[in-house]
Enzyme design. Sequence first.
Site, mmCIF file in Angstrom:
data_model
loop_
_atom_site.group_PDB
_atom_site.id
_atom_site.type_symbol
_atom_site.label_atom_id
_atom_site.label_comp_id
_atom_site.label_asym_id
_atom_site.label_seq_id
_atom_site.Cartn_x
_atom_site.Cartn_y
_atom_site.Cartn_z
ATOM 1 N N ASN A 278 -1.748 -5.599 -7.521
ATOM 2 C CA ASN A 278 -2.851 -5.626 -8.106
ATOM 3 C C ASN A 278 -2.733 -5.453 -9.779
ATOM 4 O O ASN A 278 -3.521 -5.197 -10.708
ATOM 5 C CB ASN A 278 -4.120 -5.139 -7.674
ATOM 6 C CG ASN A 278 -4.684 -5.892 -6.445
ATOM 7 O OD1 ASN A 278 -4.055 -6.993 -6.357
ATOM 8 N ND2 ASN A 278 -5.546 -5.541 -5.912
ATOM 9 N N TYR B 202 0.756 -1.182 0.107
ATOM 10 C CA TYR B 202 -0.066 -0.020 0.178
ATOM 11 C C TYR B 202 0.993 1.179 -0.161
ATOM 12 O O TYR B 202 1.823 1.382 0.552
ATOM 13 C CB TYR B 202 -0.876 -0.106 1.203
ATOM 14 C CG TYR B 202 -1.790 -1.100 1.002
ATOM 15 C CD1 TYR B 202 -3.138 -0.914 0.194
ATOM 16 C CD2 TYR B 202 -1.658 -2.360 1.749
ATOM 17 C CE1 TYR B 202 -4.109 -1.823 0.299
ATOM 18 C CE2 TYR B 202 -2.706 -3.361 1.690
ATOM 19 C CZ TYR B 202 -3.980 -3.094 0.932
ATOM 20 O OH TYR B 202 -5.215 -4.086 1.184
ATOM 21 N N CYS C 38 -11.262 0.101 -3.893
ATOM 22 C CA CYS C 38 -10.218 1.026 -3.236
ATOM 23 C C CYS C 38 -8.945 -0.012 -2.892
ATOM 24 O O CYS C 38 -7.972 0.678 -2.181
ATOM 25 C CB CYS C 38 -10.930 1.556 -1.939
ATOM 26 S SG CYS C 38 -12.044 2.570 -2.295
ATOM 27 N N ASP C 39 -9.024 -0.959 -3.319
ATOM 28 C CA ASP C 39 -7.918 -2.224 -2.800
ATOM 29 C C ASP C 39 -6.873 -2.193 -3.850
ATOM 30 O O ASP C 39 -6.203 -3.346 -3.968
ATOM 31 C CB ASP C 39 -8.268 -3.581 -2.173
ATOM 32 C CG ASP C 39 -7.390 -4.145 -1.509
ATOM 33 O OD1 ASP C 39 -6.588 -3.446 -0.364
ATOM 34 O OD2 ASP C 39 -7.196 -5.370 -1.808
ATOM 35 N N ALA C 40 -6.849 -1.523 -4.771
ATOM 36 C CA ALA C 40 -5.922 -1.552 -6.010
ATOM 37 C C ALA C 40 -4.667 -0.975 -5.811
ATOM 38 O O ALA C 40 -4.442 0.038 -6.056
ATOM 39 C CB ALA C 40 -6.843 -0.909 -7.247
#
Length: 441
Positions: free
Chosen positions: A319, A271, A313-315
């Site tokens: 990913n 992240y 929102c987790d890209a």
Amino acid sequence: MALTKALVVWWDQTQVGVLDMDVHGDTEFVYAKRWLEAETSRPLSASLPLRAEPFKRREWRPFFAGLLPEQDQRKGAARALGISEDNDYALLDALGGDVAGALTLLPPGQSPSNLQPSSEHKLLTEAETYDLLQEMAKRPLLAGTEGLRLSLAGAQSKLPVCIVSGKIALPRTGEPSTHILKPPILDFPATTENEAFCLSLAKACDLSVATARPAAAQGLTFLLVKRYDRSVNMTHLGTAGRNGEAYRVSCTRIHQEDFCQGLGVSPEKKYSADGGPGFKQCFELVGRMTAVPAKEAQKLLDAALFNLIIGNCDAHGKNFSLLYTEQGAVLAPLYDLLSTVVYPGLSHRLAMKIGGDAVLEEMTERTWERFAKDIGMTAPFVRRRAGEMAALASDQAQPAADALKLPFLDAAALDRHAELVRTRAAKVMRIAVRPTPNAPR
């Protein structure tokens, strides 16, 4: 280095190098001399350039640890194997037979050629598939099962499998898997419908995306995703009497790496808020590594916009991947597309900010100007493309949902996803329109 253990890294049938451990537990990766001397040799990663000097742990770990499962999946696999979850080397030793990309990690004395399957596939019945899905919750990647050495990155439960004559089978020893089986995510409703919808919508929006189909076993839904890092070839062997045409099926691994691996970022820091890559670094990697940078950069832009529109929102950096084809590196098809904003317990802030903004509701026309500067494009082009992508996603959302309304899927959940996309797309279109001169900002 006084060795106590070694893992030989193979690219198809060729030895690339060795991951060594000495008596003190210190590890290093070194390319094989023959690999360095061959004209056709390529580095394993953008972060591991070809060189004779060994790579210390801090250098090799982002790539090799990036092949392993993460978070609870890593903990569960380590527990099943009876090893420490912090021991990358032991996990690679136990799970590194079939990983993302073209590589296989084997102990000295073994090679891919002497691991050719000697038995027929065991095709799973519906009841056996259901049992397999239940077992995956207890034992990630079926770690510890005799003859299976499988690994996939990510925190979500998944399993490499083979599809044979339309049926699911576990890979035989040494065999490349062809598909990824993804059960629903515990504690989050309708994730199979969610991901199937997002993947289908991406395809309808002309994005390059992994091929997937939803299925069910005794009422339990799951997703089967075709691996883009595998090439399945069928060789016609002629007519086989009453059995009709005969074919020999072979599967070849294709190399790939995710953006964290390519940028030398450990999976724990995937992240951007934890020190991982943002879009600026991702676009720079694409510009440096791909065969046609302008084309691949536009694909990455479209992917970023699409994730914004669906509320994924987790890209993060793991990913997105580079796929190394014979024509050169390209942006890999999109995968792990999930609308996370539908779940109250998950953050609604983007894993990678767009123009400094992490929430759609905070974005303005100035967002595109900042984003364009970060990624090396012009603001008018980025703004226009955002409007086009939003309009296309809005138009295709309901048809994509309707096409997935199978008896075992939740039709109401699919409709909710389509409505969410239309709502978010409308917001993106509003801020993508250039404001009139001298208008209040």
